[in-house]
Design a protein around this motif. Structure first.
Motif, PDB file in Angstrom:
ATOM      1  N   TYR A  17     -53.438  18.404 -57.729  1.00 49.48           N
ATOM      2  CA  TYR A  17     -52.456  19.699 -58.626  1.00 49.48           C
ATOM      3  C   TYR A  17     -52.238  20.474 -56.784  1.00 49.48           C
ATOM      4  CZ  TYR A  17     -55.212  18.383 -62.960  1.00 49.48           C
ATOM      5  OH  TYR A  17     -55.132  17.273 -63.847  1.00 49.48           O
ATOM      6  N   PHE A  56     -50.391  21.238 -66.527  1.00 47.91           N
ATOM      7  CA  PHE A  56     -49.739  20.905 -64.540  1.00 47.91           C
ATOM      8  C   PHE A  56     -49.411  20.098 -64.421  1.00 47.91           C
ATOM      9  CE2 PHE A  56     -53.924  22.990 -64.120  1.00 47.91           C
ATOM     10  CZ  PHE A  56     -53.741  23.948 -63.127  1.00 47.91           C
ATOM     11  N   ARG A  65     -54.092  19.906 -68.398  1.00 48.09           N
ATOM     12  CA  ARG A  65     -53.682  18.655 -67.644  1.00 48.09           C
ATOM     13  C   ARG A  65     -52.403  18.688 -68.127  1.00 48.09           C
ATOM     14  NH1 ARG A  65     -56.877  13.124 -66.232  1.00 48.09           N
ATOM     15  NH2 ARG A  65     -57.736  13.873 -64.714  1.00 48.09           N
ATOM     16  N   GLY A  68     -48.524  18.331 -60.944  1.00 44.23           N
ATOM     17  CA  GLY A  68     -49.290  16.874 -59.952  1.00 44.23           C
ATOM     18  C   GLY A  68     -49.046  15.816 -60.180  1.00 44.23           C
ATOM     19  N   PRO A  75     -59.566  16.958 -60.049  1.00 49.40           N
ATOM     20  CA  PRO A  75     -58.373  17.678 -59.328  1.00 49.40           C
ATOM     21  C   PRO A  75     -58.417  17.371 -57.231  1.00 49.40           C
ATOM     22  CG  PRO A  75     -59.467  18.968 -60.387  1.00 49.40           C
ATOM     23  CD  PRO A  75     -60.207  17.739 -60.345  1.00 49.40           C
ATOM     24  N   ILE A  85     -56.779  19.901 -55.068  1.00 48.20           N
ATOM     25  CA  ILE A  85     -56.225  21.010 -55.455  1.00 48.20           C
ATOM     26  C   ILE A  85     -54.870  21.167 -53.688  1.00 48.20           C
ATOM     27  CG2 ILE A  85     -56.223  23.505 -56.177  1.00 48.20           C
ATOM     28  CD1 ILE A  85     -57.414  23.322 -57.596  1.00 48.20           C
TER      29      ILE A  85
END
Length: 301
Positions: free
Chosen positions: A238, A39, A36, A43, A173, A175
């Motif tokens: 994300y 990202f 995380r 995100g 997540p 995506i």
């Protein structure tokens, strides 16, 4: 910098999608949830107050949790009319069915013992050793030693397929990427004029509905919920802004998923459980296309 690191991390990854989670595997054995920090610049956490309180059933917020038969079984819930979902409504004749799946009663590591076991003394509404028993929606009531679903009655007591008494937490997540043409340009919707967002979706084997492998933060109207055990989850979006990272992902369906693919986001999607609300929230946060109805676009959530 973060995107360059992320690109290297995901250059040779494979995306394995299970029924309710996505795992991005890399040669460094790092999952998307474990990465995380990498990202973080692309995100954001999703939150939306879509849970009905125990004082009443908000429309469409506590329906899946009252459906029969219970998933993976032939068990029929006691019927709960809308006006009697809330715990504040007196219902002396309420007679929910008791059911906990054999797979849960077998005592796997992810499941609690039965409340009746003498050596089991859970600390509800707080961190209980390594188990998080606090709800993301605040304090919940305990009745006869059992936690009470804050969203209301479901027609079934016990744990069903869920391992924990009370909240069962998940973190997954969502995506996303922008839909692009052959030249790499973002594709806009001809009516709304907004860019079209895509997300990774799985097609469930059990019901054939498309679903997201991730949700928002809080209570979820899930068909596995019972009066004493319920799903709560946190979604993190994300997003690949440039399209350079996700092009290197290989999508593979897990054992519980029939298919997995990139799906265009719009209000025409028929999604599992409460997932449409979460996907709409992602579209709103990204200022992406959602509906051809201009009034709907303006209203948002």
């Amino acid at each position: 910098m973060a995107e360059r690191i992320l690109g290297k991390t995901l250059a040779t990854v494979s995306l394995s999608v299970a029924l309710a989670s996505v795992t991005v595997k890399s040669s460094g054995c790092c999952s998307i949830l474990a990465c995380r920090n990498t990202f973080s610049s692309c995100g954001f956490h999703l939150s939306s107050n879509i849970m009905s309180s125990s004082n009443g059933a908000k429309e469409n917020s506590h329906n899946k949790a009252r459906t029969s038969p219970y998933p993976g079984s032939k068990v029929q819930r006691s019927q709960v009319p809308n006006e009697k979902v809330g715990w504040f409504v007196e219902w002396q004749d309420y007679n929910p069915v008791e059911y906990t799946a054999v797979s849960v009663l077998a005592g796997p590591r992810w499941a609690d013992p039965q409340i009746s076991e003498s050596n089991f003394s859970p600390k509800f509404n707080e961190k209980d050793g390594h188990v998080e028993r606090k709800s993301q929606n605040g304090l919940y009531e305990i009745e006869n030693g059992r936690p009470r679903n804050p969203a209301g009655r479901t027609g079934l007591v016990g744990r069903g397929l869920l391992g924990r008494w009370g909240p069962n937490h998940a973190a997954d997540p969502i995506i996303t990427r922008w839909k692009r043409d052959g030249s790499g340009n973002k594709i806009t919707h001809p009516v709304s004029g907004k860019n079209i967002l895509q997300f990774v979706a799985i097609k469930r084997k059990d019901c054939g509905e498309w679903a997201i492998p991730g949700i928002y933060k809080g209570y979820v109207d899930d068909p596995r919920n019972t009066d004493n055990a319920w799903m709560e989850t946190e979604a993190v979006n994300y997003h690949d802004e440039t399209g350079e990272i996700m092009d290197n992902l290989t999508l593979e369906a897990g054992d519980d998923a029939g298919r997995v693919k990139w799906v265009d986001i719009s209000d025409q999607l028929q999604l599992y459980a409460s997932h449409s609300q979460f996907i709409k929230l992602v579209a709103e946060k990204r200022d992406a296309h959602w509906s051809e109805d201009s009034e709907t676009e303006c209203r948002g959530l």
